[in-house]
Design a protein around this motif. Structure first.
Motif, PDB file in Angstrom:
ATOM      1  N   UNK A  12       3.639   2.199  -1.941  1.00  0.00           N
ATOM      2  CA  UNK A  12       4.706   2.745  -2.773  1.00  0.00           C
ATOM      3  C   UNK A  12       4.371   4.153  -3.237  1.00  0.00           C
ATOM      4  N   UNK A  30      -2.340  -1.000  -0.572  1.00  0.00           N
ATOM      5  CA  UNK A  30      -2.086  -2.222  -1.329  1.00  0.00           C
ATOM      6  C   UNK A  30      -0.593  -2.381  -1.628  1.00  0.00           C
ATOM      7  N   UNK A  31       0.035  -1.320  -2.150  1.00  0.00           N
ATOM      8  CA  UNK A  31       1.446  -1.429  -2.541  1.00  0.00           C
ATOM      9  C   UNK A  31       2.397  -0.707  -1.611  1.00  0.00           C
ATOM     10  N   UNK A  74      -1.962   4.402   0.028  1.00  0.00           N
ATOM     11  CA  UNK A  74      -1.649   3.290  -0.876  1.00  0.00           C
ATOM     12  C   UNK A  74      -1.434   2.015  -0.069  1.00  0.00           C
ATOM     13  N   UNK A  93      -3.055   5.690  -7.010  1.00  0.00           N
ATOM     14  CA  UNK A  93      -1.708   5.127  -7.096  1.00  0.00           C
ATOM     15  C   UNK A  93      -1.451   4.513  -8.459  1.00  0.00           C
TER      16      UNK A  93
END
Lengths: 218, 230
Positions: free
Chosen positions: A56, A53-54, A51, A68
């Motif tokens: 998280x 990008x985030x 993940x 995600x």
């Protein structure tokens, strides 16, 4: 049950309702999976790669491919494992379920969360918004057993925070938001939800969750 | 087959990218519809009844039943008018990727982009522009990975993610015009620059994408009416 070559891994955090949505979805479908508890203060390489990008949780990794965003994952699970569908077959009802799931996620969770963690200054407004959100859900659940009808569906999964976390957090914060007097139908739903035979296996133990959040208050 | 224009209504406004998403998806399916232009300062009874929770556009009304939220409407259109061409990818994993990026656009990129218009002072504009640029760099990567050399996120034809992002192109051009900054360009985002041109020219898009000059004019009118720095 998953075929021999299916590999399902799930990166999560046990107190997180977002993570829990994925756990609920996996358990409701009877999918076998490997679980990895993430330490968000020391994120694993696997999390950062799957993940980027985030960075998280939750992340689902199916046969090496990561997905995600909790509700995106839940819909993916529903479309990949067809038993016990989370969405009704009729397109209009599906659109309605997606609408309510989004509303819970974007309009109900934030003020409910804020109501518990806001300081004195912001608390009154947050509580007011939270009560508005609960009223909207009270009207929507009506006399249905679950938002999904006879069984748990996408909206119930999306609303897990309302069905389980809110009761614990309001006890810690000394607030009375979701009560049987104020929102009888929604309260009844929360009882049905948290005692559902499969859901209750997926929810974190109450005392553990209570202690976790209590330790975070001043 | 649609029973005629009256069977499908779209409540919207000509300048909203979210409304555009719905119109593009109906155009892809060659569905005739009745477009009802709303005055958001004086919302119609129909809008208030059809979307009582949010009171927002777009709303799709089909066989007297309302559907709200732009991307939910796009998925609904794809399911109801299920004959080709498809809007969502066919494989669940590709759908998840498309939905992931649509969520990123709506929850992370768009709020920063929208914030530029109401930003107070150079400093705030700069911060937001940087966020917008970073988002565009991520979307450039996503475009290259997802399109795999084809013209669109959806492959040979425009699809869900093309619609989810492409609807903002008009307003991206407005922002570039008003601020003088380059957002999507051959130098910064070569993949997206090529994609944007093709998207804008698509038969399903051209009829509903307003001309940039018209949007700029509208932007200035709104700005004057509601205040805000030049």
């Amino acid at each position: 049950m998953a075929a021999k070559e299916e590999q399902v891994k799930f990166l999560g955090k046990w107190p997180s309702p977002f993570s829990n949505r994925v756990e609920l979805a996996l358990k409701l479908k009877g999918i076998k999976y490997d679980y990895s508890e993430e330490d968000l203060s020391n994120k694993s390489q696997e999390l950062l790669t799957s993940n980027p990008v985030h960075k998280k949780v939750p992340v689902l990794i199916h046969n090496g491919r990561p997905i995600s965003e909790s509700l995106v994952i839940v819909e993916y699970i529903d479309e990949t494992w067809k038993s016990n569908p989370f969405l009704p077959p009729n397109p209009y009802h599906r659109a309605s379920a997606r609408f309510w799931s989004k509303l819970v996620d974007e309009k109900c969770l934030p003020p409910l969360w804020d109501a518990f963690w806001c300081d004195e200054k912001g608390r009154e407004k947050a509580v007011e918004e939270a009560m508005e959100a609960l009223k909207i859900l009270e009207n929507e659940i009506g006399d249905k057993r679950f938002f999904g009808g006879d069984d748990v569906g996408l909206v119930d999964i999306s609303a897990n925070f309302v069905g389980y976390w809110v009761d614990i957090l309001q006890e810690i914060a000394g607030l009375q938001l979701l009560t049987s007097e104020k929102f009888p139908k929604l309260y009844k739903w929360s009882q049905e939800f948290s005692t559902h035979p499969i859901v209750k296996q997926a929810l974190p133990p109450r005392d553990k969750l209570f202690a976790f959040f209590k330790s975070r208050t001043g | 087959m649609s029973k005629g224009e009256e069977a499908v209504k779209v409540l919207g406004v000509w300048y909203s990218p979210f409304v555009m998403r719905v119109r593009i998806s109906l155009n892809i399916k060659s569905v005739k519809y009745n477009f009802l232009e709303e005055n958001l300062g004086d919302k119609s009874q129909l809008l208030l009844q059809s979307n009582p929770v949010h009171k927002k556009v777009p709303v799709l009304i089909h066989e007297d039943k309302p559907v709200c939220e732009s991307l939910i409407i796009v998925e609904h259109v794809d399911q109801v008018w299920s004959s080709a061409p498809s809007i969502l990818p066919s494989h669940p994993y590709d759908r998840a990727i498309a939905r992931f990026w649509a969520a990123y656009i709506d929850h992370k990129w768009y709020p920063a982009f929208k914030g530029i218009a109401g930003a107070k002072g150079e400093k705030e504009i700069k911060v937001l522009m940087r966020e917008v640029d970073e988002g565009l760099a991520l979307l450039e990567d996503a475009y290259n990975n997802i399109s795999k050399g084809k013209p669109f996120f959806g492959g040979d034809r425009i699809g869900y993610l093309d619609i989810a992002f492409g609807c903002f192109l008009g307003w991206i051009r407005v922002t570039e015009t008003v601020t003088g900054a380059e957002l999507i360009s051959e130098a910064k985002t070569p993949g997206l620059a090529k994609w944007a041109k093709k998207f804008w020219e698509d038969d399903a898009v051209r009829p509903v994408m307003p001309e940039t000059e018209k949007l700029v004019e509208f932007f200035h009118v709104v700005r004057t009416k509601y205040g805000g720095s030049a």
